[in-house]
Design a protein around this motif. Structure first.
Motif, PDB file in Angstrom:
ATOM      1  N   LYS A 248       0.686   5.344  -0.170  1.00 46.36           N
ATOM      2  CA  LYS A 248      -0.255   6.454  -0.005  1.00 46.36           C
ATOM      3  C   LYS A 248       0.468   7.779  -0.195  1.00 46.36           C
ATOM      4  CE  LYS A 248      -3.659   4.181   2.967  1.00 46.36           C
ATOM      5  NZ  LYS A 248      -4.395   4.226   4.253  1.00 46.36           N
ATOM      6  N   GLN A 249       0.014   8.509  -1.217  1.00 45.09           N
ATOM      7  CA  GLN A 249       0.535   9.846  -1.495  1.00 45.09           C
ATOM      8  C   GLN A 249       2.070   9.863  -1.540  1.00 45.09           C
ATOM      9  OE1 GLN A 249      -1.446  12.994  -2.111  1.00 45.09           O
ATOM     10  NE2 GLN A 249      -2.485  11.123  -2.796  1.00 45.09           N
TER      11      GLN A 249
ATOM     12  N   THR B 218       0.852  -1.188   0.000  1.00 44.28           N
ATOM     13  CA  THR B 218       0.000   0.000   0.000  1.00 44.28           C
ATOM     14  C   THR B 218       0.894   1.245   0.000  1.00 44.28           C
ATOM     15  OG1 THR B 218      -1.693  -1.166   1.287  1.00 44.28           O
ATOM     16  CG2 THR B 218      -1.874   1.230   1.150  1.00 44.28           C
TER      17      THR B 218
ATOM     18  N   ASP C  58      -0.951   6.956  -5.147  1.00 41.76           N
ATOM     19  CA  ASP C  58      -1.574   5.917  -4.319  1.00 41.76           C
ATOM     20  C   ASP C  58      -1.562   4.618  -5.120  1.00 41.76           C
ATOM     21  OD1 ASP C  58      -2.241   7.673  -2.238  1.00 41.76           O
ATOM     22  OD2 ASP C  58      -4.126   8.230  -3.197  1.00 41.76           O
TER      23      ASP C  58
ATOM     24  N   THR D 232      -2.305   0.166  -4.491  1.00 44.22           N
ATOM     25  CA  THR D 232      -2.556  -1.010  -3.654  1.00 44.22           C
ATOM     26  C   THR D 232      -2.405  -2.259  -4.500  1.00 44.22           C
ATOM     27  OG1 THR D 232      -4.110   0.194  -2.240  1.00 44.22           O
ATOM     28  CG2 THR D 232      -4.213  -2.206  -2.183  1.00 44.22           C
TER      29      THR D 232
END
Length: 356
Positions: free
Chosen positions: A13-14, A11, A33, A35
């Motif tokens: 994120k940003q 994962t 981002d 996943t």
């Protein structure tokens, strides 16, 4: 009954990566981002300089992000100390375009190298090496040296070495770019087999949509440090939104070269007012329907097929036709409505715009 939920193993994120080159700031990765779920083969495709390799190297912190969060196998990677990070990296294998094999060591010794100093006995290491060479189809080359191997065989050694620590994730960074098409296909088949046999999660970095088409379940398209489009493979191929994605797909399916040839045909050069040049894209069940026959039978619309192609994407038939449809305007409109009901995508082709 409990519903199984997908488990994310990567994962981001940003995630942002900036470099200072020659006094100017370079934004290699721009607040991305991402996943990746366990057992997936996830393709990240883009041209050189798109930022895909930089992005993926943030997964194992070979490249530390300027900002953002990186979670791998439930672990906050940015919180780890040096020793913890080394241990976590063992769970993330990596193969490269250039094989990075040690020329003075045999194939078996190259594969064994990551296992040295791990506390395993000589017999345990030998057993593991034998297992890995068998897995990648190189049992008979254990005592050979890298110079004696083909490019495809060298990459198989690289894969075996990357699997020595039993990783749960394998990152392939342009690993087939230096190989010919036949060898590339064999390496991709091997990766798919490892995904199925070992439950290995694979992140595939490439500038070739053909590689993505062969084995990936999901794909993200990168440009200028950003992910501009993402989704499951079939959806991306059947209904791309961004022009860059369309360009990748048309090149992979050879639609661009087909179009260039089609528009030179006299039939297309001299279209009548009652004729339309269109591309029909269809997916899954609609490929089994006699669409062209139905156009004439039910709507009196004739179809002259100039190009046709069917691919199998993740077990789903996916087809493209370039056709000239002939009929009265009311009949054509009714035929188009029928095709849309059958979930066929209709794209008008303007010959004068092809190749611009």
């Amino acid at each position: 009954m409990l519903l199984m939920t997908a488990e994310p193993v990567v994962t981001l994120k940003q995630v942002d990566v900036e470099f200072n080159e020659a006094g100017r700031q370079v934004h290699a990765v721009d607040h991305v981002d991402l996943t990746v779920e366990r057992g997936d083969i996830y393709g990240i495709v883009g041209y050189s300089g798109a930022g895909k390799s930089t992005l993926v190297r943030t997964i194992n912190l070979l490249q530390r992000p300027t900002s953002g969060a990186v979670t791998v196998l439930g672990q906050d990677m940015l919180s780890l100390g040096a020793k913890e990070l080394r241990n976590q990296r063992k769970r993330i294998g990596m193969i490269f375009q250039h094989f990075n094999l040690m020329a003075s060591r045999t194939i078996a010794q190259n594969v064994a190298f990551p296992l040295l100093g791990t506390g395993k006995s000589k017999a345990e290491i030998q057993a593991k090496v034998d297992e890995l060479l068998d897995l990648v189809g190189l049992s008979d080359r254990a005592n050979a040296y890298p110079a004696q191997l083909s490019g495809g065989q060298k990459q198989r050694v690289g894969i075996a070495r990357a699997l020595a620590s039993d990783p749960e994730i394998l990152i392939s960074d342009e690993a087939t770019s230096a190989l010919d098409p036949k060898t590339t296909a064999s390496i991709l088949d091997l990766l798919k087999s490892l995904n199925e046999k070992l439950g290995l999660t694979i992140v595939l970095i490439t500038h070739e949509m053909e590689a993505v088409k062969q084995i990936c379940q999901h794909v993200a398209v990168m440009d200028a440090g950003r992910i501009i489009e993402r989704g499951d493979l079939v959806t991306i191929f059947a209904d791309p939104k961004e022009q860059l994605t369309k360009d990748f797909i048309e090149t992979t399916l050879q639609l661009d070269s087909a179009l260039a040839a089609v528009v030179k045909q006299p039939t297309v050069q001299n279209l009548r007012p009652d004729q339309r040049l269109v591309r029909l894209t269809y997916l899954g069940e609609s490929t089994d329907d006699p669409l062209i026959a139905a156009l004439y039978r039910d709507y009196q619309v004739e179809a002259n097929i100039l190009f046709g192609d069917i691919q199998i994407l993740q077990g789903t038939p996916f087809g493209n036709l370039i056709v000239v449809l002939s009929g009265e305007e009311q009949q054509l409109d009714a035929a188009f409505d029928y095709l849309k009901r059958e979930k066929v995508t209709i794209t008008a082709i303007h010959p004068e715009e092809v190749g611009e």
